[in-house]
Design a protein around this motif. Structure first.
Motif, short mmCIF file in Angstrom:
data_model
loop_
_atom_site.label_atom_id
_atom_site.label_comp_id
_atom_site.label_asym_id
_atom_site.label_seq_id
_atom_site.Cartn_x
_atom_site.Cartn_y
_atom_site.Cartn_z
N HIS A 380 0.95 -1.17 0.01
CA HIS A 380 -0.06 0.01 0.12
C HIS A 380 0.97 1.31 -0.24
CE1 HIS A 380 -3.34 2.69 0.88
NE2 HIS A 380 -2.53 3.20 1.94
N ARG A 381 2.01 1.21 0.73
CA ARG A 381 2.75 2.42 0.74
C ARG A 381 3.54 2.71 -0.73
NH1 ARG A 381 4.00 0.40 6.25
NH2 ARG A 381 5.84 -0.62 5.49
N ARG A 382 3.73 1.43 -1.11
CA ARG A 382 4.57 1.86 -2.54
C ARG A 382 3.52 2.31 -3.81
NH1 ARG A 382 7.37 -2.83 -0.67
NH2 ARG A 382 6.02 -4.47 -1.91
N PHE A 383 2.22 1.92 -3.26
CA PHE A 383 1.07 2.49 -4.48
C PHE A 383 0.93 3.95 -4.07
CE2 PHE A 383 0.25 -1.69 -5.62
CZ PHE A 383 -0.66 -1.52 -6.86
N VAL A 384 1.07 4.38 -2.82
CA VAL A 384 0.82 5.83 -2.46
C VAL A 384 2.24 6.53 -2.95
CG1 VAL A 384 0.91 7.47 -0.64
CG2 VAL A 384 -0.57 5.43 -0.52
N ALA A 385 3.24 5.97 -2.88
CA ALA A 385 4.61 6.55 -3.42
C ALA A 385 4.43 6.73 -4.94
CB ALA A 385 5.82 5.77 -2.95
N LEU A 386 3.74 5.96 -5.64
CA LEU A 386 3.84 5.70 -7.06
C LEU A 386 2.93 7.00 -7.36
CD1 LEU A 386 4.17 4.65 -9.73
CD2 LEU A 386 2.54 3.07 -9.69
N LEU A 392 -0.48 11.93 -9.54
CA LEU A 392 -1.90 11.37 -9.69
C LEU A 392 -2.78 11.92 -8.62
CD1 LEU A 392 -1.18 7.76 -10.84
CD2 LEU A 392 -1.54 9.75 -12.35
N ASP A 393 -4.16 12.04 -9.01
CA ASP A 393 -5.12 12.62 -8.03
C ASP A 393 -5.33 11.51 -6.93
OD1 ASP A 393 -5.42 15.06 -9.36
OD2 ASP A 393 -7.20 14.33 -10.51
N ALA A 394 -5.33 10.18 -7.15
CA ALA A 394 -5.34 9.23 -6.18
C ALA A 394 -4.76 8.00 -6.51
CB ALA A 394 -6.83 8.71 -6.48
N GLN A 463 -11.15 -6.37 -16.15
CA GLN A 463 -11.27 -5.24 -15.58
C GLN A 463 -10.02 -4.28 -16.14
OE1 GLN A 463 -10.82 -5.02 -11.50
NE2 GLN A 463 -10.42 -2.71 -11.17
N LEU A 464 -10.10 -3.21 -16.65
CA LEU A 464 -8.98 -2.24 -17.14
C LEU A 464 -8.26 -1.91 -16.04
CD1 LEU A 464 -10.82 -0.29 -19.74
CD2 LEU A 464 -8.88 -1.77 -20.41
N PRO A 465 -6.76 -1.76 -16.42
CA PRO A 465 -6.03 -1.48 -15.05
C PRO A 465 -5.97 0.26 -15.14
CG PRO A 465 -4.63 -1.96 -17.20
CD PRO A 465 -6.13 -2.22 -17.48
N ASP A 466 -5.40 0.86 -14.08
CA ASP A 466 -5.37 2.30 -13.94
C ASP A 466 -3.77 2.54 -14.70
OD1 ASP A 466 -7.60 2.71 -12.39
OD2 ASP A 466 -6.41 1.74 -10.74
#
Length: 612
Positions: A380-386, A392-394, A463-466
Motif C-alpha cells: 500500500h505504501r508503494r502504491f501511494v509513493a507511485l 496522480l489525484d489518487a 477489468q481495465l488497469p489504471d
C-alpha cells in the motif's frame, strides 16, 4: 486508561506469500514467545489449515487466537524439516507441543562391529551398545525396508546375539538366501568381514554400486515389459535414496553462523542460520534499509560489523559461512578475532554439510524477501509513493505489466501480470502464445499480445488497469500507444520502464506515455521498488511460459529444455532416481550425486523443476 489491544494476525496477507516447499514454522505470541513449532511437506497448505473458518478443534482455536506472527524456515526436504523441528522443540519447549521428542525417538541403523560376525540391525532408543550407529533417520519404514534390501544384497545377519550363539544349523534366512550363515561356519570370517565393509561403505554414502545395479535391473525389466518388477525395483531405489539422503539440518560437529543475502526491487534481506554442535538450532531474518543500491559485499560487511561488534551479548562463532565475500574482509575478520579472543574463519567456498547449510540460508533469504516485498502494508505504501511520483489525484488500484520471452525468435510468449494494493493477483495473470510474427520481432509480438488482451477487456471480459507498465524503452511504449489508439482505450495511463546504460537496478528511467517525458526516481523510492517488482515478475512469468512452450513444441519434457542435459544425462537421472517423480522431489545435493551431473548443473536442473 484502558489497555491497548494487540493487533490481530493478518492470516490472509501472510498466507499469500508463503512457499509451497517443505519447511518448519514457529507460531509466536504478542511477546515474541514461541507457542508452537511444526513441520510441513507443503508449508502453504499446512498453515492454511490453521486459519480456515470452521472445523478446528478447541485446542487449535485457542492456539490460533494467540498467534501474532509466524516465522517460516524452508528446508530442502521433509527429512530436514523433521530434524529441524526436533531441534527447535528441544530448545524452545513451546506450550502447545504436547510431545517433546528427543534423540531416542529416532531410528538408527546399528552395526555391531565389535563382534566377530557383526549384525546389521534396526535400533531405537539409547545408544549404549558398542558398535557403529548410522542416523538418526526420520522414517522407520524407510530404514526397515532398506535393511531388508541390504540383507538381500550383502547377506548380513540381522538376528540378536542369543539367537545367533545357539544355532546348530542355519535358519530360514540362510535357506532363502538372505544370510550367509556365519552361525554355523557357512562363510569364512574374512569373507563375511568384506560383506560388512561393503554395507558400511554404502551407509556412509561412499558407494554407488548397489544403486547402479538396481537401476540397471529396473531398466532391463522395463525393456522386457515387466513393469511390475520394474516398479518394485523403483521403490527399492527410492528407499535407498531416503536412507542415504544427506542431512543438512543434523550433522556431525561444528559451531557456525550461516549468512546469505539477497536483493530485489530495492529491498534487501539477510537470513541467518545458527549451528551448534553440527545442528541447526534456529534462524533469524533481517531487512536492512538501503539508502542506495549497494553490493552484497558492502551489505554483508556492514551487517557483520553492526551485529557482532556492537553487542557483547552476541558471541562471535568460530566459523561464519557467507554467501558473498564481505568488503574489507581481512580487517573485519581481525576485529572479530579480537572480540572473540580466538580465531574466526570467513568461509564462502564451502562443500558438503556447510554447502547444504548455505543453500538453505540462500533459499530462505529469497523466499523471505519475496514475502516481505508482497506484504500488504508495504504494498500500500508503494502504491501511494507511485501516486506522488506520477502526480496522480489518487493512488492507482490496479497495475498490469507486459514482457516478451523467446529463444532467438523460437516459441515467443508474452506475459501479463497484475498487481493491486494487496500485491500480485496471480489468478489474473495471463500468457499469450505469439504466432504469425517475424522471429525476433519484439515490437510485433508486443502489439499482438496487447491487441488480444485489450480487445477482450474493451468488450467487458475483465477489468481495465489504471496503469499499464511496459518493460522497455520508447519503442515498446510506442507499440502500446498505437494499440490503445486503435482500440480507443483512453482511460489507462501508459508507462515505460527502461534499464539504464549499466542495466543495474536502481538506475531505471521512467518514460511517460504521450509526451515521452523521462523521469529518474531515487534508488530508495517506493514507487521505483513497485515498478521493479512488477517488471521482474512479468519477466519471470514470461520466461517460465516460454520454456514450457518450447519443451512442448519439441515434444519433450521440461528437463530436456535445460542446456547441457542430453539423452545420456536424462538416462543417468532416471537410473539414479527410478522415475521422474523422484527427480522432482530431490534436493540439489541429491541431484549432484549423479555421476554425470556437476553441482552447477544440479542447481540449473533444480531451478527449472521448481519454478513457482
Amino acid at each position: 486508561m484502558p489497555a491497548v489491544e494487540p493487533p490481530s494476525f493478518d492470516s490472509k496477507a501472510f498466507l499469500a506469500g508463503v512457499s509451497q516447499r517443505p519447511g518448519v514454522y514457529q507460531m509466536l505470541d504478542e511477546t515474541g514467545g514461541v507457542l508452537y513449532v511444526g513441520k510441513a511437506k507443503n508449508l502453504k497448505n499446512r498453515l492454511s489449515s490453521y486459519f480456515r473458518d470452521s472445523g478446528l478443534p478447541i485446542k487449535t482455536r485457542a492456539l490460533v487466537a494467540r498467534i501474532r506472527d509466524v516465522q517460516v524456515t524452508i528446508t530442502n526436504s521433509e527429512t530436514e524439516a523433521l530434524l529441524l523441528e526436533h531441534n527447535l522443540i528441544k530448545r524452545e519447549r513451546p506450550p502447545y507441543n504436547i510431545l517433546l521428542r528427543d534423540d531416542k525417538s529416532y531410528p538408527y541403523i546399528f552395526v555391531s562391529d565389535a563382534e566377530r560376525f557383526p549384525a546389521l540391525q534396526f535400533q531405537r532408543g539409547g545408544r549404549r551398545r558398542k558398535g557403529r550407529y548410522f542416523g538418526p533417520f526420520p522414517s522407520s519404514g524407510a530404514v526397515r525396508e532398506s535393511l531388508n534390501l541390504l540383507q538381500k544384497v550383502f547377506r548380513i545377519r540381522q538376528c540378536d546375539e542369543a539367537f545367533f550363539r545357539n544355532r546348530s544349523r542355519p535358519c530360514l534366512q540362510f535357506q532363502i538366501d538372505r544370510c550367509s550363515g556365519p552361525c554355523t561356519g557357512e562363510i569364512s570370517p574374512q569373507a563375511y568381514a568384506e560383506d560388512v565393509r561393503h554395507a558400511m561403505m554404502f551407509l556412509e554414502g561412499r558407494s554407488q554400486t548397489l544403486r547402479d545395479e538396481l537401476a540397471q535391473q529396473m531398466d532391463a525389466a522395463a525393456k522386457a515389459l515387466d513393469f511390475e518388477k520394474a516398479a518394485v525395483l523403483r521403490d527399492q531405489i527410492t528407499s535407498l535414496q531416503q536412507v542415504q539422503e544427506q542431512q543438512h539440518v543434523s550433522g556431525l560437529s561444528g559451531d557456525a553462523d550461516i549468512l546469505a543475502c539477497c536483493q530485489k526491487a530495492g529491498f534487501a534481506c539477510i537470513h541467518q542460520i545458527f549451528v551448534k554442535g553440527g545442528r541447526i538450532i534456529g534462524s533469524k531474518t533481517h531487512y536492512p534499509k538501503l539508502a542506495l543500491e549497494v553490493s552484497e559485499a558492502d551489505l554483508l560487511a556492514g551487517f557483520l560489523g553492526q551485529y557482532y561488534l556492537q553487542s557483547e551479548a552476541r558471541p562471535v562463532p568460530p566459523q561464519i559461512v557467507l554467501s558473498h565475500e564481505p568488503a574489507a574482509s581481512e580487517s573485519l575478520r581481525e576485529a572479530m578475532v579480537q572480540a572473540r579472543g580466538r580465531q574466526v574463519a570467513f568461509l564462502t567456498r564451502v562443500r558438503g554439510q556447510r554447502r547444504g547449510w548455505l543453500q538453505l540460508a540462500q533459499t530462505n533469504a529469497q523466499q523471505q524477501l519475496d514475502s516481505y516485498i508482497g506484504n500488504r502494508q508495504n504494498m500500500h505504501r508503494r502504491f501511494v509513493a507511485l501516486q506522488d511520483a506520477l502526480g496522480l489525484d489518487a493512488p492507482p488500484r490496479r497495475l498490469e505489466c507486459f514482457d516478451i520471452s523467446h529463444s532467438s525468435g523460437e516459441a515467443p510468449v508474452a506475459s501479463c501480470v497484475v498487481f493491486d494494493t494487496q500485491g500480485p493477483r496471480k489468478t489474473d495473470y495471463r500468457r499469450f502464445n505469439v504466432d504469425g510474427v517475424t522471429p525476433g520481432d519484439d515490437y510485433a509480438a508486443m502489439r499482438t499480445a496487447l491487441r488480444r488482451r485489450y480487445t477482450r477487456l474493451k468488450k467487458g471480459e475483465g477489468q481495465l488497469p489504471d496503469i499499464l507498465v511496459i518493460d522497455g524503452g520508447k519503442g515498446q511504449l510506442t507499440q502500446a500507444e498505437q494499440v490503445f489508439e486503435e482500440l480507443q482505450v483512453d482511460d489507462v495511463l501508459l508507462l515505460g520502464i527502461a534499464k539504464g546504460v549499466t542495466r543495474k537496478p536502481g538506475l531505471e528511467t521512467l518514460i511517460m506515455g504521450g509526451d515521452h517525458r523521462e523521469e529518474v526516481l531515487t534508488a530508495d523510492s517506493g514507487a521505483l521498488h513497485l515498478l521493479q517488482h512488477i517488471r521482474d515478475e512479468a519477466h519471470r512469468f514470461a520466461v517460465a511460459g516460454h520454456r514450457q512452450r518450447r519443451a512442448k513444441k519439441r515434444g519433450s519434457s521440461l528437463l530436456e529444455s535445460i542446456p547441457g542435459v542430453g539423452p545420456k544425462r536424462r538416462q543417468a537421472l532416471l537410473k539414479h532416481f527410478g522415475g521422474w517423480q523422484e527427480i522432482g522431489r530431490a534436493s540439489i545435493e541429491e541431484i549432484a550425486k549423479v555421476s554425470t551431473i556437476s553441482r552447477s548443473m544440479a542447481e540449473e536442473i533444480y531451478a527449472h523443476l521448481h519454478q513457482e
